[in-house]
Every structure is written in structure tokens, then in C-alpha cells.
Design an enzyme around this catalytic site. Structure first.
Site, mmCIF file in Angstrom:
data_model
loop_
_atom_site.group_PDB
_atom_site.id
_atom_site.type_symbol
_atom_site.label_atom_id
_atom_site.label_comp_id
_atom_site.label_asym_id
_atom_site.label_seq_id
_atom_site.Cartn_x
_atom_site.Cartn_y
_atom_site.Cartn_z
ATOM 1 C CE LYS A 75 -11.099 9.398 1.283
ATOM 2 N NZ LYS A 75 -10.007 8.758 2.021
ATOM 3 C CD GLU B 238 -6.753 14.413 -1.116
ATOM 4 O OE1 GLU B 238 -7.233 13.800 -0.167
ATOM 5 O OE2 GLU B 238 -5.805 15.222 -0.995
ATOM 6 C CG HIS C 238 1.397 5.405 7.020
ATOM 7 N ND1 HIS C 238 0.992 5.575 8.313
ATOM 8 C CD2 HIS C 238 0.418 4.697 6.415
ATOM 9 C CE1 HIS C 238 -0.170 4.993 8.495
ATOM 10 N NE2 HIS C 238 -0.558 4.456 7.367
ATOM 11 N N PRO D 224 0.003 11.522 3.102
ATOM 12 C CG PRO D 224 -1.197 9.566 2.604
ATOM 13 C CD PRO D 224 0.188 10.076 2.897
ATOM 14 N N GLY D 225 -2.894 13.273 4.206
ATOM 15 C CA GLY D 225 -3.742 13.547 5.371
ATOM 16 C C GLY D 225 -5.161 13.097 5.082
ATOM 17 C CB ALA E 32 -3.937 11.592 9.381
ATOM 18 C CG HIS F 270 2.187 3.758 3.281
ATOM 19 N ND1 HIS F 270 1.770 4.996 2.867
ATOM 20 C CD2 HIS F 270 1.121 2.964 3.169
ATOM 21 C CE1 HIS F 270 0.499 4.949 2.516
ATOM 22 N NE2 HIS F 270 0.075 3.726 2.689
ATOM 23 C CB CYS G 251 -0.847 -0.014 1.257
ATOM 24 S SG CYS G 251 -2.036 1.318 1.292
#
Lengths: 485, 140
Positions: free
Chosen positions: A484, A211, A408, A382-383, A410, A333, A101
Site C-alpha cells: 500500500k 497485490e 469499480h 478490486p476489493g 468496494a 475508472h 485512476c
């Protein structure tokens, strides 16, 4: 069970002393500030860090990054390195089900002004949503026969580029060049092949996303410039993994490892940590299969990025030169890597498990692409979809303290169930639109499950790794359009 | 009537379930139903399709995990949305089961979450006065 003892070493580091759980071979080390530590104490993830310290052959410390939370086996955010030359293990549960991932960041010549008004953003997110296959069990336009699938498993992102789905320069800007050597499809079950064949080039569900963002802030102009990042620029981020293929590889090899544990007399506090010595038949079998899954994932992100590139060209009716789409970098990650590190003054070959942690190699490291080498490896964090994401770079301190690893993302604080409960009566997509973010999801619950409140504050997480020195901030991006699963 | 299962609170990134029954077979069946309920809301499923599962494993824990992973495998490769466990027998280290469900039809069915695997993490199989109780955490 009593709480795990935690000793604060510095404002950003906490130690779990040897003996906190029986059988610890090294101490535990958690990177967090006081506020994040309050959240970490709320679950059992510190115990999981301590459990990781019992794994045979572990060196340095069993570590966890500030985005850590309770997982299975190791916590999400865990880093465990084992000495392969003295019985060190490899663990599928210490890698995770979604092998490789990861996340990639691409830059464009577009600016925030080009994306313009709200109506245009809404149309753009619709265009991306219809182009990128997403959602539970999503299948893509890429149909692979078994020969092609095996090429994906051995060649990774190069397979996609050879098929015209990207540029050769994309490979230079991908960890491992987008393909790990030594992947052996004969170590992969027919069941994994069956799950993998229809899913190449699909996003999946859960926290995976595409995104469109803009660069809001630059912290390190020189490095940002070298990475090709400037203020106001439009960037694209893709987060996905090895889909059902990787999940099946993990499931299959956990069963093998379950038997290996008694064969090699390994005593484990949690069956999900099942493992075998790296240099054993079982360990090598998983290692070669894991690399197939890692390559599947790099091909997948390459295909997804290509779909986004095409969607942007169509949407703005521009050619490749005007769009200027360029991969900044791609990081894994959830993965095991064989790396050379210096431990107590001795150079060793280590199997570095990063489960919800990112490789962050320092300036000058030969595995960093030549153009970036003076600055360090780009690290993409990424957040959540309502906040922001970060571009960081690797540091010397990270190389010395964490085997060149950092956070990696949030990290979740609310379970999916709790997120749905607390979002009752709220229109999450409307709340996002009020902030100028347009989101579409395949699953009816996805936006609620993934709402910003379900995550830790990514800025707080990034601040900890920056202050602790195990990565350094380069730029911050804000989301505009979110697709998403 | 009780469904024989519930979703657990406090599992941050994944989903945990608890299932119970008077016999081990019943508890395992309810765990299968719990998994089906994670995959879709089951409301629109006719249950007209029956699929057979036969798995073997070294111990009870492995048998349960392997059984649930087989349902996940069928859901993904056969486009099968499970409704419930219609029958389940355990004989030593072998488990045979029939699962009812429907072929996935995007115009009728809504899929819920992608379940990657049943894990061994925190897995429990307990015998008590009233029967059996199992706990499983799924990676989703």
C-alpha cells in the site's frame, strides 16, 4: 434538506424521479440491493446523483453503481453521459482529480503452492515493497525531462513499452490500447508538468496498491479460459492513477470551467460540477488535457507492472518464460470517453463520464480485444485488502442500460478518520496475517485507513451488478501480499 | 489556545475541515494550518523555511481554494512540509501569504496523507457575530 425520494423499480434498481431536486433533466437511477441502499441513505450521495441529472445535455439517466458513496460533484460510482451534438457538457469534477485512476490484472504461471509458506510470503511482500516506489509524494527511478514527459502524455503505455518496460501485447490488453488519441500537451500547465515529471512509475498513497493474489473461484469457465485465468493461479493487481499530474490538470481546468459556467449560462447546484459544452473551446481544452493525464496514468500502471514483473523474476530466480507474466486487462475508472450509444432508438455520440465506474463493453464490441471479443470486455473490480477481488465481463444488458458501465470496487463506508478511530488498539497487519495476508504500507496510518471494515462488502457489490445483469462474474481472487502507499 | 480549525466528521472518501477566525484573513490562515496538519503531524518541523505565495482569483471562494491548492503544489514540487501560515493578507482579489515549514527529510519527518486538491464541493465562507467560518473538503 428532506431526503431524496427513491422509488424501487426492481430488487436491484432504484429511481430518483425528475423533480427530486430542481432542474433535473432526466431521472436518477441507482443500482443497489436493500442492504446497500440502507448505507447509501446514510450519506448525501443520492442527492449527488440527482444533481448530476441537472447537467446540460445529459441523456438516459444520471446513474450510480452499488459501490457508490459521497464524493465531490458527482458521487463516486457515478455515470453521466451527455449528447455532445446538442450542447452536452464535459465536467472535470464529473471525472475526478485522479484522472484515469484504474486497475490492471496480470496472470502468471505460478500457483499458490509456489508461494508456499508464511515466511516466503513475508519475504515476497518485502521484496515488492522495496521495488515499487510508494507513499505520499513518492518519486520513482524514472526521471523525465520535458521532452520525454510530453511523449508520455501523447503515447501513454506505448511510451513505456517502447522503452522496454513491457511487451507489445500488453497494449492490446489495455483499454484504448493504453493511449488516447488527440492528447495535446500544449493544453497542460507548467505546474502540471512540474508535478508529473518526478512521479512516473510510482504508486502514490491512499487506496492505491499492488497485490499478489491467487484465483480462488471460477464462475464462468469458458470466459475465464479465454482470459487466461485458472483456479489456484497467482495473479497480480495494480491500482494507481495519474498522480500529481492528473490532480493539477483537474484543478487548473476547474478554474477555467468556473468562468465558463457563467459564460454559457449554466445553472449548477454544486460548484464542483463546473463544466462547459463539450464542443466549446473550454470543453475541448479540458478534453485534450484530460487525455494527457489518462495517458500518463496508463504509462504509470505499465511501469509499475513492469517493476512487479522484475521483482517476481528476481524473487523466484526464474526467467520470463517460466514466470509467464501476461497482462489480462487494464481498465480506467475515472475518465470521460467519447462513445457511440443508442438512446431511444437513435445512435448518438456521447461524452460518457465514469467517476468511480468501469467501462464494461459487451461481447462482439469492436473495442474489446479480438481474443476476448466473443466473451465481452474483462472488468476488474478490486476489493479491500482483507477480502477479495473480482474479474467480471461486460454484457449486452449493461450496454443497453448503463452505456456499458458497471461498478469499480468496494466503495468506502467509513471515512479515513472514522477508520482510524475504530481501529484503535488493533494491529491491522496482524489481523491480516492471521488470514494469511501479508501487507506493507509506506504511510504509518495507511493500513488503518484502508482496513477491511472501512469498505462495503465487495462481494455484495458484485452480486448486485451480476444480478442486475450489467456485468457477469468470471472469477474471484484472494489477496496474499499487499503493498500500500 | 484553540487551533482555529477542526476536522469534520462524516466525509466518507475525502477529508473536510472547518476553520474560523475574527477576520477573513485569520480564518483563511487557520484553513492553511488545517491543511498542513493533514500533510504531516508537524511535530518534527522546525519551520525554518519560509515560502511566499501570491494568488489572485475572481471571488472569495476561488481565492481560498487557489491559496490552498498553492500549498499543495509547493508541498509536492518543492518537497516542502508546511508548519503554519506565518502571515496572510487579502487585498481585493489578491491574497499574499508566507508559509513556514521545513524541507522534507525522510529520516526525520513522517508524511501523513497525500492531499490531491482543495475542492469547491460544499465550500462555505460565512460571516457571523464573532468573525468568519470556512469549510473546505479536500480530495485525498
Amino acid at each position: 434538506m428532506p431526503d431524496i425520494t427513491l422509488r424501487q423499480l426492481s430488487p436491484y434498481k432504484w429511481e430518483i424521479p425528475v423533480g427530486a431536486v430542481p432542474g433535473m433533466r432526466v431521472h436518477g437511477l441507482i443500482y443497489a440491493d436493500e442492504a446497500l441502499m440502507r448505507e447509501i441513505r446514510g450519506d448525501k450521495s443520492a442527492q449527488q446523483v440527482a444533481n448530476g441529472a441537472t447537467l446540460p445535455g445529459i441523456v438516459g439517466a444520471s446513474m450510480a453503481m452499488p459501490d457508490m458513496h459521497f464524493g465531490y460533484g458527482l458521487p463516486i460510482g457515478g455515470v453521466v453521459a451527455t449528447d455532445t451534438q446538442s450542447g452536452g457538457i464535459i465536467s472535470p469534477g464529473g471525472t475526478g482529480y485522479d484522472i484515469n485512476c484504474g486497475v490492471r490484472l496480470a496472470s502468471t504461471n505460478l500457483t499458490r503452492e509456489d508461494l508456499g509458506k508464511r515466511e516466503k510470503l513475508r519475504k515476497l511482500v518485502d521484496a515488492l515493497f522495496s521495488k515499487v516506489p510508494s507513499g505520499v509524494g513518492s518519486k520513482g527511478p524514472i526521471k523525465l525531462n520535458s521532452k520525454e514527459l510530453k511523449q508520455v502524455l501523447t503515447k501513454g503505455a506505448k511510451w513505456a513499452v517502447d522503452r522496454g518496460l513491457g511487451e507489445p501485447s500488453d497494449l492490446e490488453h489495455t483499454e484504448e490500447g493504453g493511449s488516447m488519441k488527440g492528447a495535446d500537451p500544449s493544453e497542460v500547465s507548467d505546474r502540471a508538468l512540474q508535478r508529473g515529471a518526478p512521479q512516473q512509475g510510482t504508486l502514490g498513497s491512499g487506496n492505491h496498491f499492488v497485490e499478489v493474489q491467487y484465483v480462488e473461484e471460477i464462475y464462468d469457465e469458458k470466459t475465464a479460459g479465454a482470459f487466461g485465468i485458472r483456479p489456484g493461479q497467482i495473479t497480480v493487481m495494480v491500482h494507481s492513477g495519474s498522480r500529481g499530474f492528473g490532480h493539477q490538470v483537474c484543478t487548473d481546468h476547474l478554474e477555467v470551467m468556473n468562468r465558463a459556467v457563467s459564460k454559457y449560462g449554466i445553472d449548477l447546484p454544486d460548484r464542483q460540477l463546473a463544466c462547459a459544452p463539450f464542443n466549446s473551446p473550454e470543453g475541448q481544452s479540458y478534453w485534450r488535457a484530460m487525455k494527457c493525464a489518462a495517458n500518463y496514468a496508463w504509462a504509470n500502471r505499465q511501469c509499475l507492472m513492469h517493476l512487479v514483473r522484475e521483482a517476481l523474476q528476481d524473487f523466484f530466480s526464474i526467467g520470463p518464460t517460466d514466470l509467464g507474466f501476461r497482462l489480462v486487462y487494464d481498465v480506467a475508472h475515472n475518465i470521460v470517453k467519447l462513445e457511440r450509444h443508442t438512446v431511444d432508438g437513435r445512435e448518438m455520440e456521447l461524452a460518457v463520464h465514469r467517476k468511480g465506474a468501469t467501462r464494461a463493453f459487451p461481447p462482439g464490441h469492436p473495442d474489446v480485444p479480438a481474443a476476448y471479443r466473443p466473451y465481452g470486455q474483462p472488468v476488474i473490480i478490486p476489493g479491500d485488502m482483507g477480502t477479495c477481488s473480482y474479474l467480471l465481463r461486460g454484457t449486452e444488458t449493461g450496454m443497453e442500460e448503463t452505456f456499458g458501465s458497471t461498478c469499480h470496487g468496494a466503495g468506502r463506508v467509513l471515512s479515513r478518520k472514522a477508520a482510524i478511530r475504530s481501529s484503535k488498539g488493533r494491529a491491522i497487519h496482524r489481523e491480516l496475517e492471521d488470514q494469511g495476508i501479508y501487507a506493507r504500507a509506506a504511510g504509518k496510518m495507511s493500513l488503518k485507513e484502508e482496513m477491511p471494515d472501512a469498505y462495503k462488502d465487495v462481494s455484495q457489490v458484485v452480486e448486485v451488478v451480476h444480478q442486475a445483469g450489467i456485468a457477469a462474474k468470471v472469477a474471484k481472487m484472494r489477496p496474499l501480499c499487499v503493498v500500500k502507499g | 489556545m484553540s487551533a482555529g480549525f477542526r476536522e469534520l466528521d462524516g466525509v466518507t472518501a475525502d477529508v473536510g475541515i472547518e476553520a474560523w477566525g475574527q477576520t477573513l484573513e485569520e480564518a483563511f490562515s487557520h484553513a492553511g494550518n488545517a491543511l498542513a496538519s493533514l500533510m504531516s503531524d508537524r511535530g518534527a518541523l522546525a519551520g525554518d523555511l519560509l515560502l511566499d505565495i501570491s494568488v489572485t482569483a475572481d471571488d472569495r471562494a476561488s481565492l481560498l481554494v487557489t491559496f490552498l491548492n498553492e500549498i499543495i503544489f509547493l508541498e509536492e514540487t518543492e518537497d516542502f512540509l508546511p508548519l503554519e501560515v506565518a502571515s496572510l493578507d487579502i487585498d481585493g482579489n489578491r491574497l499574499c501569504s508566507t508559509i513556514s515549514g521545513s524541507s522534507y527529510d525522510a529520516s526525520v519527518h513522517r508524511r501523513n496523507m497525500e492531499v490531491k486538491a482543495a475542492t469547491y464541493h460544499g465550500l462555505r465562507i460565512e460571516e457571523n457575530k464573532t468573525g468568519f467560518r470556512v469549510r473546505v473538503i479536500f480530495d485525498v
